[in-house]
Design a protein around this motif. Structure first.
Motif, short mmCIF file in Angstrom:
data_model
loop_
_atom_site.label_atom_id
_atom_site.label_comp_id
_atom_site.label_asym_id
_atom_site.label_seq_id
_atom_site.Cartn_x
_atom_site.Cartn_y
_atom_site.Cartn_z
N ASP A 171 1.58 5.82 -15.08
CA ASP A 171 1.42 5.91 -16.54
C ASP A 171 1.37 7.40 -16.91
N ASP A 207 -0.09 9.24 -20.36
CA ASP A 207 -1.30 9.78 -20.97
C ASP A 207 -2.55 9.30 -20.23
N GLY A 208 -3.41 10.23 -19.89
CA GLY A 208 -4.64 9.89 -19.17
C GLY A 208 -4.46 9.89 -17.66
N ASP A 217 -4.61 4.55 -16.08
CA ASP A 217 -5.99 4.76 -16.53
C ASP A 217 -6.52 3.58 -17.35
N ASP A 277 -2.20 -1.12 -17.52
CA ASP A 277 -1.67 -0.59 -16.26
C ASP A 277 -2.11 -1.44 -15.06
MG LIG Z 1 -2.68 5.86 -20.16
#
Ligand SMILES: [Mg+2]
Length: 264
Positions: free
Chosen positions: A13, A15-16, A209, A214
């Motif tokens: 993934d 972002d994060g 995250d 996810d």
């Molecule tokens: Mg994320």
């Protein structure tokens, strides 16, 4: 079961995990350098449906990471690829959201307002009532109802903004029809990532995250799952949930340290 040594490909993934907004997270360039050095396939799998593959590739390049656009799976690209398996080229579709409109046209479909076989809905910050009305009429007339991603909200400077899931919910309320959704946690996006990386699910890991997209999606796809605590999920939140990743790391740096141990 929990060993990293049998993992031959990574879906990650964005972002994060790799970055937070416009800042790279620690270990990012080293993590990709390690995967490239060991010829381990990697794909970026993001529910973002508004940005192009090229824009993610450019963003990663600014962080010192080389990832070609073809290795980046956005929800819009995954939706267009999924629909190519369901409908012949040139099929007329009514689409909401510039990201998915662009992807559908590039995939050979015809964007249209009338006589459409499918209504395809992606995030659109210029959404109007007329768009919702047209989509509602087509869905009620039997057009397939497809959503790029189910995210109900997303953060912005002022708090939380309605996401594509909120647009889909409006259409579901108006029609009584639930959408078929391509993005995480649903299977098509993970299947596309596995196909691109050329591995079976048992030998691939999803690194993310967010537990409900996810990790849950990765598990449902039969992949190994790795949660990182550098994004929306804290250790305390993880302890309270019944979605259990195979492995948990503070972030990419710790994951990389563990990976290096397995490849010595
Ligand atoms: Mg994320």
């Amino acid at each position: 079961m929990n060993s990293l040594s049998s993992i031959r490909a990574f879906a990650v993934d964005g972002d994060g995990v790799l970055y937070r907004g416009n800042e790279p997270l620690p270990g990012l360039a080293d993590f990709f350098a390690f995967l490239h050095q060991h010829a381990v396939p990697v794909t970026l799998v993001t529910n973002n449906a508004t940005q192009t593959q090229q824009s993610f590739s450019d963003k990663l390049a600014r962080f010192g990471v080389t990832l070609p656009p073809d290795a980046i799976i956005t929800a819009s690209i995954a939706t267009a690829e999924y629909l190519q398996k369901q409908f012949p080229p040139g099929t007329r579709m009514f689409a909401i959201g510039n990201g998915v409109r662009h992807a559908l046209e590039a995939a050979g479909f015809t964007l249209a307002e009338r006589d459409v076989a499918a209504v395809v809905v992606g995030m659109d910050t210029s959404l109007t009532y007329a768009h919702l009305r047209t989509a509602t009429v087509h869905i009620n007339n039997g057009a397939a109802f497809i959503g790029t991603n189910p995210d109900k909200s997303f953060p912005f400077e002022g708090g939380l903004a309605p996401g594509n899931g909120a647009i889909l919910a409006a259409l579901a309320a108006a029609t009584g029809v639930e959408p078929f959704i391509v993005g995480k946690p649903y299977p098509p996006m993970f299947e596309l990532a596995l196909q691109k990386m050329g591995v079976d699910a048992a030998h691939a890991a999803m690194v993310g995250d967010r537990l409900e997209t996810d990790i849950l999606g990765g598990k449902n796809a039969g992949m190994r799952t790795i949660a990182v605590l550098s994004g929306v999920t804290s250790a305390a939140m993880l302890a309270e949930r019944d979605i259990r990743p195979d492995r948990v790391f503070d972030g990419l740096e710790d994951l990389l340290t563990a990976l290096r141990e397995t490849r010595k």
